[in-house]
Design a protein around this motif. Structure first.
Motif, PDB file in Angstrom:
ATOM      1  N   THR A  16      48.035  -0.798   8.767  1.00  0.00           N
ATOM      2  CA  THR A  16      48.446  -2.126   8.349  1.00  0.00           C
ATOM      3  C   THR A  16      49.305  -2.165   7.123  1.00  0.00           C
ATOM      4  N   ALA A  17      49.389  -1.265   6.206  1.00  0.00           N
ATOM      5  CA  ALA A  17      50.132  -1.114   5.159  1.00  0.00           C
ATOM      6  C   ALA A  17      51.430  -0.565   5.622  1.00  0.00           C
ATOM      7  N   SER A  18      51.323   0.036   6.731  1.00  0.00           N
ATOM      8  CA  SER A  18      52.684   0.462   7.054  1.00  0.00           C
ATOM      9  C   SER A  18      53.429  -0.795   7.748  1.00  0.00           C
ATOM     10  N   GLU A  19      52.590  -1.571   8.283  1.00  0.00           N
ATOM     11  CA  GLU A  19      53.533  -2.898   8.749  1.00  0.00           C
ATOM     12  C   GLU A  19      54.051  -3.676   7.915  1.00  0.00           C
ATOM     13  N   TYR A  20      53.444  -3.782   6.540  1.00  0.00           N
ATOM     14  CA  TYR A  20      54.020  -4.424   5.504  1.00  0.00           C
ATOM     15  C   TYR A  20      55.129  -3.782   4.992  1.00  0.00           C
ATOM     16  N   ASP A  21      55.232  -2.662   4.837  1.00  0.00           N
ATOM     17  CA  ASP A  21      56.321  -1.647   4.315  1.00  0.00           C
ATOM     18  C   ASP A  21      56.640  -0.549   5.033  1.00  0.00           C
ATOM     19  N   PRO A  22      57.481  -0.905   6.142  1.00  0.00           N
ATOM     20  CA  PRO A  22      57.570   0.432   7.144  1.00  0.00           C
ATOM     21  C   PRO A  22      58.384   1.577   6.680  1.00  0.00           C
ATOM     22  N   GLY A  23      59.141   1.395   5.493  1.00  0.00           N
ATOM     23  CA  GLY A  23      59.790   2.598   4.924  1.00  0.00           C
ATOM     24  C   GLY A  23      59.182   3.204   3.762  1.00  0.00           C
ATOM     25  N   ASN A  24      57.862   3.047   3.533  1.00  0.00           N
ATOM     26  CA  ASN A  24      57.187   3.719   2.332  1.00  0.00           C
ATOM     27  C   ASN A  24      56.824   4.961   2.611  1.00  0.00           C
ATOM     28  N   SER A  25      57.266   6.006   2.084  1.00  0.00           N
ATOM     29  CA  SER A  25      57.385   7.428   2.364  1.00  0.00           C
ATOM     30  C   SER A  25      55.811   7.912   2.073  1.00  0.00           C
ATOM     31  N   GLU A  26      55.252   7.259   0.959  1.00  0.00           N
ATOM     32  CA  GLU A  26      53.874   7.624   0.644  1.00  0.00           C
ATOM     33  C   GLU A  26      52.815   6.899   1.515  1.00  0.00           C
ATOM     34  N   ILE A  27      53.051   5.941   1.954  1.00  0.00           N
ATOM     35  CA  ILE A  27      52.100   5.271   3.154  1.00  0.00           C
ATOM     36  C   ILE A  27      52.049   6.254   4.439  1.00  0.00           C
ATOM     37  N   LEU A  28      53.381   6.580   4.704  1.00  0.00           N
ATOM     38  CA  LEU A  28      53.454   7.432   5.922  1.00  0.00           C
ATOM     39  C   LEU A  28      53.016   8.974   6.116  1.00  0.00           C
ATOM     40  N   LYS A  29      53.187   9.287   4.738  1.00  0.00           N
ATOM     41  CA  LYS A  29      52.604  10.676   4.420  1.00  0.00           C
ATOM     42  C   LYS A  29      51.145  10.570   4.581  1.00  0.00           C
ATOM     43  N   LYS A  30      50.408   9.607   4.080  1.00  0.00           N
ATOM     44  CA  LYS A  30      48.793   9.635   3.881  1.00  0.00           C
ATOM     45  C   LYS A  30      48.450   9.177   5.237  1.00  0.00           C
ATOM     46  N   LEU A  63      51.766  -7.717  -2.414  1.00  0.00           N
ATOM     47  CA  LEU A  63      50.653  -6.867  -2.752  1.00  0.00           C
ATOM     48  C   LEU A  63      50.085  -6.566  -1.389  1.00  0.00           C
ATOM     49  N   GLU A  64      50.377  -6.752  -0.472  1.00  0.00           N
ATOM     50  CA  GLU A  64      49.709  -6.494   0.798  1.00  0.00           C
ATOM     51  C   GLU A  64      49.741  -4.814   0.988  1.00  0.00           C
ATOM     52  N   ALA A  65      50.881  -4.361   1.217  1.00  0.00           N
ATOM     53  CA  ALA A  65      50.960  -2.971   1.300  1.00  0.00           C
ATOM     54  C   ALA A  65      50.194  -1.956   0.463  1.00  0.00           C
ATOM     55  N   LYS A  66      50.355  -2.521  -0.938  1.00  0.00           N
ATOM     56  CA  LYS A  66      49.356  -1.680  -1.949  1.00  0.00           C
ATOM     57  C   LYS A  66      47.941  -1.956  -1.689  1.00  0.00           C
ATOM     58  N   THR A  67      47.614  -3.085  -1.412  1.00  0.00           N
ATOM     59  CA  THR A  67      46.161  -3.081  -1.021  1.00  0.00           C
ATOM     60  C   THR A  67      45.730  -2.237   0.043  1.00  0.00           C
ATOM     61  N   TYR A  68      46.383  -2.373   1.242  1.00  0.00           N
ATOM     62  CA  TYR A  68      45.752  -1.380   2.400  1.00  0.00           C
ATOM     63  C   TYR A  68      46.001   0.083   2.096  1.00  0.00           C
ATOM     64  N   LEU A  69      47.130   0.233   1.300  1.00  0.00           N
ATOM     65  CA  LEU A  69      47.449   1.860   1.055  1.00  0.00           C
ATOM     66  C   LEU A  69      46.273   2.174   0.125  1.00  0.00           C
ATOM     67  N   LEU A  70      45.737   1.580  -0.713  1.00  0.00           N
ATOM     68  CA  LEU A  70      44.530   2.134  -1.620  1.00  0.00           C
ATOM     69  C   LEU A  70      43.324   2.214  -0.777  1.00  0.00           C
ATOM     70  N   LEU A  71      43.138   1.055   0.209  1.00  0.00           N
ATOM     71  CA  LEU A  71      42.211   1.028   1.058  1.00  0.00           C
ATOM     72  C   LEU A  71      42.045   2.158   2.141  1.00  0.00           C
ATOM     73  N   GLY A  72      43.283   2.513   2.539  1.00  0.00           N
ATOM     74  CA  GLY A  72      43.128   3.639   3.362  1.00  0.00           C
ATOM     75  C   GLY A  72      42.798   4.980   2.497  1.00  0.00           C
ATOM     76  N   ASP A  73      43.450   5.101   1.367  1.00  0.00           N
ATOM     77  CA  ASP A  73      43.126   6.187   0.595  1.00  0.00           C
ATOM     78  C   ASP A  73      41.653   6.418   0.178  1.00  0.00           C
ATOM     79  N   ALA A  74      40.929   5.326  -0.101  1.00  0.00           N
ATOM     80  CA  ALA A  74      39.445   5.050  -0.084  1.00  0.00           C
ATOM     81  C   ALA A  74      38.660   5.761   1.036  1.00  0.00           C
ATOM     82  N   TYR A  75      38.988   5.286   2.212  1.00  0.00           N
ATOM     83  CA  TYR A  75      38.429   5.479   3.287  1.00  0.00           C
ATOM     84  C   TYR A  75      38.445   7.016   3.534  1.00  0.00           C
ATOM     85  N   TYR A  76      39.743   7.419   3.360  1.00  0.00           N
ATOM     86  CA  TYR A  76      40.185   8.887   3.426  1.00  0.00           C
ATOM     87  C   TYR A  76      39.174   9.806   2.645  1.00  0.00           C
TER      88      TYR A  76
END
Length: 692
Positions: free
Chosen positions: A665-679, A638-651
């Protein structure tokens, strides 16, 4: 419910492993005597303040009453006492002694056993008198008995009887040996022969009464003991055994009187310590804990190195809510000596309940030093390490069990647990190997086949998993209903994961069909959650919500199951973009949160819904929720999703630097996640633009 357990001495030097309660189990004299209890031990003084609270909780849970642990059937009435073994008196020849025999007897009484043994052996080698040689064999047999060598003792007594068929001493001692070996019919036969030869001999009466006590005729045993007491009031063994016979009849007042007399008249007799232990137990049962404490302290004074007395004292002090005294007693029990591994096994149980795994392991290691071959102790230590995720040590203990057991039920159970440990270590081939051995031992047991199939599935051997589980469902394989259910659910889950929804539905429907059989299962929340997930995957929201609602509204659903159903309902509504669906999603997420505020997935779901509202106030609330989740112990994944949502909220809030940090931080937990990289790219670009 946990209950207070008092522990008493075994009848002999052998360590006897504790066994679970069984229906209609008969009393076995000579085993360790235990009474169940709330807390069996506690932690050290260094953690007194924290442990005191836990101890009180344990007392509230189960300090009410005593039950027999080993010696009585499950569900036996409260207030009974488990019996220690009746004491025997070895027959020591006193008459018809030659000078050589008198010399050996004197050496024996002066504890010069090696000298006595040489004297009696010389008689056997040189004497021409059968009578003299018979008596020499009796002395040698008694010394063997005292050294816990019943086989050698039996040889000497049989030799004595062969040399003198009218030897009462040989017959009595043979009866004692056979009783110790558990051959009660043989013991009775020898005792009856001795009675024919010497009907008034007190030693004959003693062994006959002991056999009667063991054969569930305590009334007759009491009669014989009392007759013996009338002739020999100073006989401590007779009085002690009389106390046991009285307890066996639940005559606690009379038993208390006899044990008190023994202690008062013969305070230095070895049986006085045991009598004090029984007096402590009786006082506790009569709700006189203060008096029980006095008895146990006196017993400790006579035998300070005996762990069980410190342990029992601690149990009583817990009942009195004297937590500090209990802590001291249990610490002393752990430090004390004693040859009973069960004391330390029960100390380990208490330490584990008090969340002190290190102390629990220390107590179990002490138990295994006393009895390295204790299968129960090895299971207990292995399970402790397993629960603490010390998988290497857990595996080591399970392997020891496999190595010392002869391919029995214990071997199979150790192999199953070893297979689970290897599976958690992701050593799937090793897990499959040991579980395959378990299948060899029990080829038609559904639980073993289920475990093997689970290892195959987690090791990405899907076809092998299905084959094993299919085998378990074939005719000829004996499956309990619960085992069949477990396997069919596992098969359904596997098919669903592979997208074979028709096969998954078939397995789930089979479980539904069995639920309609007696005993009928009306609300199967576990199954309905699976069916809801399956129809969600099939994008049939109507069917999925039908099953989720049944779980949420089901009377037999657990809070966790109702929470999961509410979360799944929120996720269903969240898939739709309209305002009404978003409101419904928020309502279901709120219901899930009310059932479990600490559930990270529920909080992430709430934050995601708040972010969809596009309101500044809701974004701030979402950030607050996400920060709390991020600083908690997040479940793995759940780490990657937590920081993805937090980054989205800050953005969305225009806080681009914080958005970039969260997304990195989200990318460190899930380096290959395209949604994280895009955002992350968008946030970096916005941060750069802001700086221009």
């Amino acid at each position: 419910m946990a209950k207070n357990r008092l522990m008493f001495e075994p009848d002999g030097p052998e360590t006897i492993r504790p066994a679970p309660e069984k229906e209609n189990e008969t009393i076995e004299y000579g085993d360790p005597v235990y009474l169940d209890g709330t807390a069996r031990s506690v932690r050290s003084f260094r953690t007194l303040i924290i442990s005191g609270v836990i101890l009180i909780l344990l007392l509230v849970i189960g300090a009410g009453a005593f039950y027999l642990w080993r010696s009585a059937p499950e569900g036996s009435p409260e207030g009974r006492i488990s019996l220690d073994g009746a004491r025997d008196r070895y027959y020591i020849p006193e008459s018809d002694l030659t000078d050589a025999l008198k010399k050996g007897r004197q050496q024996y009484l002066q504890l010069a056993r090696d000298d006595a043994r040489r004297t009696f052996q010389k008689i056997l080698d040189e004497s021409t008198s059968d009578k003299e040689r018979s008596i020499a064999h009796i002395f040698l047999g008694v010394m063997a008995l005292e050294e816990d060598r019943p086989g050698q003792a039996k040889h000497h007594f049989l030799s004595a009887l062969k040399l003198d068929e009218s030897s009462v001493g040989a017959l009595i001692n043979l009866a004692i040996v056979e009783r110790k070996l558990g051959n009660r019919e043989e013991a009775q036969r020898y005792a009856e022969q001795a009675k024919e030869l010497a009907p008034n001999d007190p030693a004959v009466a003693m062994i006959l009464a002991n056999l009667l006590l063991e054969s569930s005729d305590p009334e007759k045993a009491e009669e014989i003991y009392r007759e013996g007491m009338s002739r020999s009031p100073d006989d401590t063994i007779m009085r002690y055994n009389l106390g046991l016979a009285l307890i066996r009849q639940n005559k606690l007042d009379e038993a208390e009187l006899e044990f008190n007399r023994l202690v008062e008249m013969f305070p230095s007799d070895p049986l006085a310590v045991r009598a004090l232990a029984y007096l402590g137990q009786i006082a506790f049962l009569k709700n006189r804990p203060e008096q029980a404490v006095q008895y146990y302290r006196r017993a400790i004074g006579l035998a300070p190195d005996e762990a069980r007395y410190h342990y029992n004292l601690g149990v009583v002090l817990l009942r009195m809510r004297d937590n500090q005294g209990a802590l001291e007693a249990f610490d002393n029990a752990l430090k004390a000596g004693g040859s009973d591994a069960d004391v330390f096994q029960n100390l380990a149980l208490a330490y584990e309940r008090l969340n002190e795994p290190t102390l629990a392991a220390k107590a179990l290691e002490r138990a295994l030093l006393i009895n390295p071959q204790s299968v129960e102790g090895l299971f207990q230590l292995g399970d402790l390490y397993h629960r603490q995720k010390d998988l290497l040590r857990a595996a080591e203990n399970y392997r020891k069990i496999v190595n010392i057991t002869p391919g029995d039920t214990n071997t199979k159970e150790a192999l199953i647990r070893l297979g689970r440990v290897y599976r958690e270590m992701e050593r799937y081939q090793d897990s499959a190997d040991v579980l395959g051995r378990a299948v060899t031992l029990s080829p038609n047991e559904g639980q073993v086949l289920y475990e093997l199939g689970l290892t195959y599935r987690m090791g990405n051997r899907f076809d092998d998993a299905v084959a094993v589980w299919r085998k378990a469902l074939q005719n000829g394989v004996k499956l309990e209903r619960a085992d069949e259910r477990t396997i069919r659910l596992a098969l359904g889950d596997s098919y669903r994961a592979k997208g074979a929804y028709d096969l998954a539905i078939n397995e789930y429907r089979q479980v539904e069909g069995r639920n309609r059989e007696a005993p009928v299962v009306e609300d199967d929340a576990e199954l309905h959650l699976r069916l809801g997930a399956l129809y969600r995957d099939l994008k049939d929201a109507g069917k999925a919500s039908e099953y989720y609602r049944r779980v949420y509204e089901g009377a037999s659903s657990s809070p966790a199951q109702r929470r999961d159903a509410a979360k799944d309902m929120a996720s269903l509504y969240l898939k739709d973009a309209d305002r009404a669906s978003l409101d419904e999603a928020g309502s279901w997420a709120y219901k899930a949160a009310r059932l479990d505020q600490s559930d990270a997935e529920t909080q992430l779901l709430r934050a995601e819904i708040l972010l969809r509202n596009e309101s500044g106030v809701d974004r701030e609330k979402a950030i607050e929720i996400l920060m709390a989740v991020a600083h908690s112990r997040l479940p793995s994944g759940l780490e990657a999703k937590t920081y993805l949502l937090l980054g989205d909220a800050y953005y969305k809030n225009g806080e681009y630097r914080r958005a970039v940090e969260a997304l990195e931080t989200a990318s460190e937990y899930d380096p290959g996640n395209s949604e994280i990289l895009k955002k992350k790219r968008l946030a970096v670009s916005a941060l750069r633009s802001e700086g221009r």
